[in-house]
Scaffold this motif. Structure first.
Motif, PDB file in Angstrom:
ATOM      1  N   GLU A 186     107.626  56.703  47.473  1.00 14.60           N
ATOM      2  CA  GLU A 186     108.144  56.476  48.820  1.00 14.60           C
ATOM      3  C   GLU A 186     107.137  55.611  49.562  1.00 14.60           C
ATOM      4  O   GLU A 186     105.965  55.967  49.645  1.00 14.60           O
ATOM      5  N   VAL A 187     107.591  54.484  50.102  1.00 14.67           N
ATOM      6  CA  VAL A 187     106.703  53.542  50.771  1.00 14.67           C
ATOM      7  C   VAL A 187     107.315  53.144  52.109  1.00 14.67           C
ATOM      8  O   VAL A 187     108.514  52.872  52.189  1.00 14.67           O
ATOM      9  N   LYS A 188     106.486  53.117  53.157  1.00 12.57           N
ATOM     10  CA  LYS A 188     106.916  52.588  54.452  1.00 12.57           C
ATOM     11  C   LYS A 188     106.804  51.071  54.355  1.00 12.57           C
ATOM     12  O   LYS A 188     105.746  50.484  54.585  1.00 12.57           O
ATOM     13  N   SER A 189     107.912  50.444  54.018  1.00 13.36           N
ATOM     14  CA  SER A 189     107.922  49.023  53.676  1.00 13.36           C
ATOM     15  C   SER A 189     107.419  48.130  54.804  1.00 13.36           C
ATOM     16  O   SER A 189     106.625  47.208  54.562  1.00 13.36           O
ATOM     17  N   GLU A 190     107.858  48.387  56.032  1.00 13.43           N
ATOM     18  CA  GLU A 190     107.456  47.507  57.140  1.00 13.43           C
ATOM     19  C   GLU A 190     105.957  47.571  57.403  1.00 13.43           C
ATOM     20  O   GLU A 190     105.329  46.553  57.700  1.00 13.43           O
ATOM     21  N   LEU A 204     104.068  48.761  44.237  1.00 11.25           N
ATOM     22  CA  LEU A 204     104.762  47.860  45.164  1.00 11.25           C
ATOM     23  C   LEU A 204     105.721  46.933  44.418  1.00 11.25           C
ATOM     24  O   LEU A 204     106.769  46.556  44.944  1.00 11.25           O
ATOM     25  N   GLU A 205     105.382  46.573  43.177  1.00 10.50           N
ATOM     26  CA  GLU A 205     106.292  45.760  42.369  1.00 10.50           C
ATOM     27  C   GLU A 205     107.540  46.556  42.001  1.00 10.50           C
ATOM     28  O   GLU A 205     108.647  46.019  41.961  1.00 10.50           O
ATOM     29  N   LYS A 220     108.855  40.936  47.891  1.00  5.20           N
ATOM     30  CA  LYS A 220     109.245  40.544  49.248  1.00  5.20           C
ATOM     31  C   LYS A 220     108.104  39.787  49.931  1.00  5.20           C
ATOM     32  O   LYS A 220     108.321  38.774  50.590  1.00  5.20           O
ATOM     33  N   PHE A 221     106.882  40.270  49.727  1.00  2.00           N
ATOM     34  CA  PHE A 221     105.707  39.625  50.319  1.00  2.00           C
ATOM     35  C   PHE A 221     105.481  38.244  49.708  1.00  2.00           C
ATOM     36  O   PHE A 221     105.184  37.275  50.400  1.00  2.00           O
ATOM     37  N   LEU A 226     109.490  36.415  45.953  1.00  2.17           N
ATOM     38  CA  LEU A 226     110.084  36.401  44.620  1.00  2.17           C
ATOM     39  C   LEU A 226     111.411  37.166  44.624  1.00  2.17           C
ATOM     40  O   LEU A 226     111.702  37.904  45.564  1.00  2.17           O
ATOM     41  N   PRO A 227     112.225  37.024  43.570  1.00  6.88           N
ATOM     42  CA  PRO A 227     113.480  37.788  43.518  1.00  6.88           C
ATOM     43  C   PRO A 227     113.218  39.287  43.396  1.00  6.88           C
ATOM     44  O   PRO A 227     112.205  39.717  42.835  1.00  6.88           O
ATOM     45  N   ALA A 228     114.141  40.072  43.909  1.00  5.84           N
ATOM     46  CA  ALA A 228     113.990  41.530  43.936  1.00  5.84           C
ATOM     47  C   ALA A 228     114.078  42.122  42.529  1.00  5.84           C
ATOM     48  O   ALA A 228     114.797  41.596  41.674  1.00  5.84           O
TER      49      ALA A 228
END
Length: 153
Positions: free
Chosen positions: A50-54, A74-75, A82-83, A86-88
């Protein structure tokens, strides 16, 4: 001050649980953190990430460097792509929803009391005995006409 995104170990012996934190690179592994941005539980099946993306995107944009382990996480979540633009990645596996224990208990209690609509599961030994028993069809007896049309003899 060099800022890192890294793992802070929590949990018991042989049951590691990690927090993904923003910390000064000079602080200890489990020392003071600037901010808590996620959770990683590798022993669950599938692993909980679980990551707080923003917040991670903000810290990456201001120059925080992820550790190798955090970069891999994160990958998996897609934040690194996203950073970098690159494609998701493909979506993560999600654990199957657990059965409600209370509902299962109440169903078993009703079955034991004889109030259940659905038949209760047979015991394992009884089911195994039924499966092993040879299926023999009884010879059909000649049907005799009954007094009532709907009655059986």
């Amino acid at each position: 001050m060099a800022v890192k995104i890294r793992l802070l170990r929590m949990g018991k012996i042989r049951n590691p649980q990690y927090r993904i934190v923003i910390a000064d690179s000079r602080s200890k592994r489990d020392g003071r953190a600037i901010e808590f941005v996620g959770v990683y539980q590798p022993k669950e099946d599938p692993s909980v990430i679980e990551v707080k993306s923003e917040r991670v995107q903000y810290w990456l944009s201001v120059g925080a460097q992820p550790s190798e382990a955090v970069q891999r996480l994160l990958e998996l979540t897609g934040d690194w792509q996203k950073f970098k633009g690159l494609p998701a990645p493909p979506p993560l596996k999600v654990a199957a929803e657990r059965a409600d224990r209370r509902a299962a208990y109440e169903a078993e209690a009703k079955a034991a009391a004889g109030l259940a609509d659905a038949p209760a599961k047979p015991a394992k030994k009884a089911a195994k005995a039924e499966a092993e028993a040879p299926k023999v069809e009884a010879p059909k007896a000649e049907e005799q006409p009954a007094a009532g049309a709907g009655e059986q003899a």
